[in-house]
Write a protein that holds these residues in place. Structure first.
Motif, mmCIF file in Angstrom:
data_model
loop_
_atom_site.group_PDB
_atom_site.id
_atom_site.type_symbol
_atom_site.label_atom_id
_atom_site.label_comp_id
_atom_site.label_asym_id
_atom_site.label_seq_id
_atom_site.Cartn_x
_atom_site.Cartn_y
_atom_site.Cartn_z
ATOM 1 N N ARG A 149 17.461 23.583 -13.446
ATOM 2 C CA ARG A 149 17.610 23.492 -14.905
ATOM 3 C C ARG A 149 18.727 22.541 -15.339
ATOM 4 N NH1 ARG A 149 19.157 29.384 -15.822
ATOM 5 N NH2 ARG A 149 20.215 28.835 -13.895
ATOM 6 N N ASN A 150 19.509 22.012 -14.394
ATOM 7 C CA ASN A 150 20.675 21.192 -14.726
ATOM 8 C C ASN A 150 20.251 19.735 -14.929
ATOM 9 O OD1 ASN A 150 23.156 19.982 -15.008
ATOM 10 N ND2 ASN A 150 24.084 21.030 -13.263
ATOM 11 N N ASP A 151 19.629 19.470 -16.067
ATOM 12 C CA ASP A 151 19.055 18.150 -16.352
ATOM 13 C C ASP A 151 20.081 17.021 -16.283
ATOM 14 O OD1 ASP A 151 16.537 19.278 -16.733
ATOM 15 O OD2 ASP A 151 16.916 19.654 -18.856
ATOM 16 N N LYS A 152 21.297 17.266 -16.755
ATOM 17 C CA LYS A 152 22.313 16.209 -16.783
ATOM 18 C C LYS A 152 22.639 15.717 -15.376
ATOM 19 C CE LYS A 152 24.540 17.516 -21.106
ATOM 20 N NZ LYS A 152 25.785 17.962 -21.757
ATOM 21 N N LYS A 173 19.685 30.650 -6.944
ATOM 22 C CA LYS A 173 19.058 29.719 -7.888
ATOM 23 C C LYS A 173 17.823 29.077 -7.278
ATOM 24 C CE LYS A 173 22.049 25.950 -6.315
ATOM 25 N NZ LYS A 173 23.162 25.064 -6.639
ATOM 26 N N LEU A 174 16.976 28.560 -8.158
ATOM 27 C CA LEU A 174 15.908 27.658 -7.746
ATOM 28 C C LEU A 174 16.511 26.272 -7.869
ATOM 29 C CD1 LEU A 174 12.957 27.258 -6.882
ATOM 30 C CD2 LEU A 174 12.364 27.106 -9.312
ATOM 31 N N ALA A 175 16.554 25.551 -6.750
ATOM 32 C CA ALA A 175 17.296 24.296 -6.705
ATOM 33 C C ALA A 175 16.397 23.124 -6.371
ATOM 34 C CB ALA A 175 18.416 24.394 -5.670
ATOM 35 N N ALA A 176 16.838 21.957 -6.807
ATOM 36 C CA ALA A 176 16.220 20.705 -6.382
ATOM 37 C C ALA A 176 16.959 20.242 -5.137
ATOM 38 C CB ALA A 176 16.340 19.663 -7.483
ATOM 39 N N LEU A 177 16.221 19.787 -4.149
ATOM 40 C CA LEU A 177 16.821 19.225 -2.944
ATOM 41 C C LEU A 177 16.796 17.705 -3.073
ATOM 42 C CD1 LEU A 177 17.896 19.413 -0.010
ATOM 43 C CD2 LEU A 177 15.507 19.373 0.735
ATOM 44 N N ALA A 178 17.949 17.073 -2.943
ATOM 45 C CA ALA A 178 18.019 15.615 -3.066
ATOM 46 C C ALA A 178 18.969 15.071 -2.009
ATOM 47 C CB ALA A 178 18.484 15.207 -4.458
ATOM 48 N N LEU A 179 18.624 13.909 -1.466
ATOM 49 C CA LEU A 179 19.424 13.275 -0.424
ATOM 50 C C LEU A 179 19.699 11.829 -0.805
ATOM 51 C CD1 LEU A 179 16.957 15.057 1.191
ATOM 52 C CD2 LEU A 179 18.687 14.791 2.933
ATOM 53 N N CYS A 180 20.870 11.349 -0.400
ATOM 54 C CA CYS A 180 21.251 9.966 -0.665
ATOM 55 C C CYS A 180 21.834 9.360 0.600
ATOM 56 C CB CYS A 180 22.280 9.903 -1.792
ATOM 57 S SG CYS A 180 22.716 8.214 -2.287
ATOM 58 N N THR A 181 21.244 8.282 1.054
ATOM 59 C CA THR A 181 21.783 7.566 2.197
ATOM 60 C C THR A 181 22.888 6.619 1.727
ATOM 61 O OG1 THR A 181 20.235 5.736 1.983
ATOM 62 C CG2 THR A 181 19.536 7.601 3.375
ATOM 63 N N ARG A 182 23.684 6.183 2.674
ATOM 64 C CA ARG A 182 24.713 5.180 2.379
ATOM 65 C C ARG A 182 24.072 3.947 1.732
ATOM 66 N NH1 ARG A 182 29.681 3.839 4.928
ATOM 67 N NH2 ARG A 182 29.413 5.699 6.186
ATOM 68 N N GLU A 183 22.956 3.496 2.332
ATOM 69 C CA GLU A 183 22.277 2.312 1.817
ATOM 70 C C GLU A 183 21.733 2.550 0.423
ATOM 71 O OE1 GLU A 183 21.610 3.847 4.724
ATOM 72 O OE2 GLU A 183 22.636 2.444 6.072
#
Length: 195
Positions: A149-152, A173-183
């Motif tokens: 729910r944390n749109d921001k 919580k129901l969460a979104a899973l997100a990943l960020c590589t260095r690149e």
């Protein structure tokens, strides 16, 4: 190889970027302020609004002593302005919901109320945190699990180069899973700077 937050070889000097400074949390000096921050209305997604100052202290003391997580206080103009928790997802419930890779670092961050509102302040803080995790902690990927729910924060995550991988049901919580590589992070910064 996972980050060993207790390793003697980890560079513990303050990290400075874009005029902001990160240092390891000081339990004696920082907890009272963090407790006040967590009681603010917009801190609801942080989940600590009803904790006592003693409970917040105990939580961060356990985190620091765990060996697989650390909290850092961010300073602006010499005053605490934000907080970041970094952790090894293999030692967290999140690690049960995706394939943890060597070099993954989980992250939660909280920006305290600014003394003077500044356009782009939260983005600046987030960029510095990402640089810190990639450069100082030598992460290969940053992993986040914000409340769905944390749109921001989802907007900010995408601006930093995070790729969303679906949803996970965590205990709180129901969460979104997100990943960020260095690149992915550095590419997103280059794209943002192109007029």
């Amino acid at each position: 190889m996972p980050v060993d937050f207790a390793a003697a070889g980890l560079d513990r000097r303050p990290f400075i970027s874009e005029g902001l400074q990160l240092r390891e949390i000081d339990l004696a000096a920082d907890i009272a302020l963090l407790h006040r921050w967590f009681g603010l209305e917009y801190a609801g997604f942080w989940g600590l609004q009803h904790k006592t100052e003693h409970e917040v202290h105990a939580l961060y003391a356990a985190l620091v002593q765990s060996g697989h997580a650390m909290a850092y206080t961010g300073l602006m103009d010499g005053e605490p302005a934000f907080l970041v928790e970094c952790y090894d997802p293999a030692h967290d419930v999140l690690g049960q919901h995706y394939r943890v890779m060597p070099g993954d670092v989980g992250m939660h961050f909280f920006v305290g109320p600014p003394r003077q509102p500044r356009h782009g302040h939260t983005r600046r803080v987030f960029r510095v945190l990402m640089r810190f995790i990639f450069e100082r902690l030598r992460a290969r990927r940053v992993v986040v699990e914000p409340d769905l729910r944390n749109d921001k924060v989802h907007v900010l995550n995408r601006e930093m180069g995070f790729a969303y991988r679906g949803t996970v049901q965590l205990p709180d919580k129901l969460a979104a899973l997100a990943l960020c590589t260095r690149e992915g992070f550095f590419q997103a910064q280059r794209e943002e700077s192109i007029p």
